[in-house]
Scaffold this active site. Structure first.
Site, PDB file in Angstrom:
ATOM      1  CG  HIS A 125      -5.593  -0.279   2.510  1.00 54.93           C
ATOM      2  ND1 HIS A 125      -4.402   0.406   2.466  1.00 54.93           N
ATOM      3  CD2 HIS A 125      -5.659  -0.824   3.758  1.00 54.93           C
ATOM      4  CE1 HIS A 125      -3.783   0.288   3.643  1.00 54.93           C
ATOM      5  NE2 HIS A 125      -4.541  -0.451   4.449  1.00 54.93           N
TER       6      HIS A 125
ATOM      7  CG  HIS B 202       0.292   6.639  -2.619  1.00 51.98           C
ATOM      8  ND1 HIS B 202      -1.015   6.864  -2.274  1.00 51.98           N
ATOM      9  CD2 HIS B 202       0.535   5.343  -2.330  1.00 51.98           C
ATOM     10  CE1 HIS B 202      -1.546   5.745  -1.784  1.00 51.98           C
ATOM     11  NE2 HIS B 202      -0.628   4.799  -1.804  1.00 51.98           N
TER      12      HIS B 202
ATOM     13  CG  HIS C 131      -0.531  -2.348   0.115  1.00 48.49           C
ATOM     14  ND1 HIS C 131      -1.565  -2.860   0.861  1.00 48.49           N
ATOM     15  CD2 HIS C 131      -0.874  -1.074  -0.151  1.00 48.49           C
ATOM     16  CE1 HIS C 131      -2.475  -1.922   1.039  1.00 48.49           C
ATOM     17  NE2 HIS C 131      -2.089  -0.835   0.429  1.00 48.49           N
TER      18      HIS C 131
ATOM     19  CG  ASN D 295      -4.204   8.121  -0.891  1.00 53.73           C
ATOM     20  OD1 ASN D 295      -3.570   8.253  -1.931  1.00 53.73           O
ATOM     21  ND2 ASN D 295      -3.652   7.722   0.236  1.00 53.73           N
TER      22      ASN D 295
ATOM     23  CG  HIS E 114      -0.284   0.518  -4.771  1.00 55.89           C
ATOM     24  ND1 HIS E 114      -1.322  -0.127  -4.123  1.00 55.89           N
ATOM     25  CD2 HIS E 114      -0.076   1.663  -4.057  1.00 55.89           C
ATOM     26  CE1 HIS E 114      -1.711   0.599  -3.081  1.00 55.89           C
ATOM     27  NE2 HIS E 114      -0.954   1.688  -3.021  1.00 55.89           N
TER      28      HIS E 114
ATOM     29  CG  ASP F 243       1.661   1.570  -0.796  1.00 55.83           C
ATOM     30  OD1 ASP F 243       1.074   2.579  -1.232  1.00 55.83           O
ATOM     31  OD2 ASP F 243       1.452   1.103   0.342  1.00 55.83           O
TER      32      ASP F 243
ATOM     33  CE  LYS G 187      -6.195   1.025  -2.458  1.00 63.35           C
ATOM     34  NZ  LYS G 187      -4.967   1.762  -2.171  1.00 63.35           N
TER      35      LYS G 187
HETATM   36  O1  DOR Z   1       1.596   3.449   4.297  1.00 60.54           O
HETATM   37  C1  DOR Z   1       0.741   3.820   3.514  1.00 60.54           C
HETATM   38  N1  DOR Z   1       0.761   5.050   2.979  1.00 60.54           N
HETATM   39  N2  DOR Z   1      -0.250   2.986   3.200  1.00 60.54           N
HETATM   40  C2  DOR Z   1      -1.306   3.382   2.470  1.00 60.54           C
HETATM   41  O2  DOR Z   1      -2.164   2.580   2.259  1.00 60.54           O
HETATM   42  C3  DOR Z   1      -1.407   4.784   2.017  1.00 60.54           C
HETATM   43  C4  DOR Z   1      -0.097   5.414   1.915  1.00 60.54           C
HETATM   44  C5  DOR Z   1      -0.169   6.915   1.752  1.00 60.54           C
HETATM   45  O3  DOR Z   1      -0.969   7.405   0.969  1.00 60.54           O
HETATM   46  O4  DOR Z   1       0.629   7.592   2.400  1.00 60.54           O
HETATM   47 ZN    ZN Z   2      -0.961   2.808  -1.332  1.00 62.38          ZN
END
Ligand code: DOR
Ligand code: ZN
Length: 349
Positions: free
Chosen positions: A136, A15, A174, A41, A13, A247, A99
């Site tokens: 999520h 980003h 998460h 995202n 997971h 995450d 997702k």
């Molecule tokens: O804290 C978070 N940040 N939770 C998420 O689910 C998305 C992530 C983000 O993309 O910044």
């Molecule tokens: Zn995430």
């Protein structure tokens, strides 16, 4: 010197964003992890196979020369996702999962799903093609206390999804609560969960320790200590339903340190070391390899990696920031010490 050698891990997971931030953060992940599930995202979200392939190319360009790293792409589910796109994704090698963000639950989730029942035909198609659904798991009702949003989602939507699609592989992303851990433990082997380093290391006091601490703010939000202990117990239990997913969610320092700061902890700079610290505190370093390197690959039906990473027990100080100017990022535990350090990496045996 005390060392720990494990099979090269994966991050299930992650980003990495796009543009300049991608170039700042990706080397941190590619250095230690062989593969990572890339969250979709972006602005705009990655909703089609075509977009995912273009995003994958951008990520490949950002991998430092000589490093072997594979991004595993995901698509963002919306109310307008079509059955045809799910078929296309199922037939696309670089795409590994969908997702599900409940609309408004977190960063860039406005295009997410407002009515989960309305996407049941899409979930049926995913079940048919054996493509995992990553969730999520928080309700978005503003009247629901922020610390209860995961627990309520587990009782309502998650139970509904798992009951209606028993063949669908689901990752509850998460997890942060005892209730989510218990749900996953009791569910079939089609259901698994990722756990972040921050939820293993910190409880909600970290958000307000002597003042407001925006770099500990993520969603789902840090919970009370008994929940943290339940997560540590699950991660270190050797139960293959629980595996590593950082995450890691970079936002610039400017966007975190403001009157309405973004949700997300940046942990890629020291991810494996932070997990090692959490497992050592639980006297369970022998369980780190399964959690970090085996169970996720098994769940995604991918081969386990063949390389290794050696960590040494040595203390180093995490920098105050990474990147510069418009990409300046404050990492988790900025300016603090961490007790493990990556000593060497062998990409293949
Ligand atoms: O804290 C978070 N940040 N939770 C998420 O689910 C998305 C992530 C983000 O993309 O910044
Ligand atoms: Zn995430």
């Amino acid at each position: 010197m005390k060392t720990l050698t494990i099979t090269r891990p994966d991050d299930w997971h992650l980003h990495v964003r796009n543009g300049a931030i991608l170039k700042t953060v990706l080397p941190h992940t590619a250095r230690q992890f062989a593969r990572a599930i890339i969250m979709p995202n972006l602005k705009p979200p990655v909703t089609t196979v075509t977009q995912a392939l273009a995003y994958r190319e951008e990520i490949l360009q950002a991998i430092p020369a000589g490093i072997d790293f594979t991004p595993l792409m995901t698509l963002y589910l919306t109310g307008s996702t079509t059955v045809a796109e799910i078929k296309k994704a199922a037939g696309s090698d670089p795409v590994y999962a969908f997702k599900l963000y409940p609309a408004g639950a977190t960063t860039n989730s406005d295009s997410g799903v407002a009515d989960i029942k309305a996407i049941f035909p899409l979930l049926a198609e995913m079940e048919k093609h054996n493509i995992p659904l990553l969730i999520h798991g928080e309700v978005t009702d503003v009247h629901c206390d922020i610390f209860d949003r995961e627990r309520v989602f587990v009782d309502t939507s998650l139970t509904d999804i798992v009951d209606n699609f028993p063949g669908l592989r689901v990752v509850v992303e998460h997890v942060t609560t005892t209730e989510a851990v218990q749900f996953v433990q009791a569910a079939s082997n089609q259901v698994a969960a990722t756990i972040t380093p921050q939820h293993l290391l910190f409880n909600r006091n970290a958000l307000l320790a002597g003042g407001i601490r925006p770099h500990y703010y993520c969603l789902p939000i840090l919970k009370r200590e008994p929940h943290r202990l339940a997560l540590v117990a699950a991660a270190t239990s050797g139960n293959p339903k629980f595996f590593l997913g950082t995450d890691s969610a970079p936002h610039t320092t400017l966007l975190k340190e403001t009157s309405c700061g973004c949700a997300g902890c940046y942990s890629a700079h020291a991810a494996l070391e932070l997990y090692a610290e959490a497992f050592e505190h639980a006297d369970a370093l022998d369980k780190l390899e399964g959690f970090a390197s085996f169970y996720g690959a098994d769940f995604y039906h991918l081969p386990r990696n063949t390389g290794t990473v050696t960590l040494e027990k040595s203390t180093w100080k995490i920098p105050a920031s990474y990147g510069e100017n418009e990409t300046l990022i404050t990492p988790l535990k900025a300016g603090e010490e961490v007790g493990w350090k990556i000593q060497s990496i062998h990409e293949a045996n």
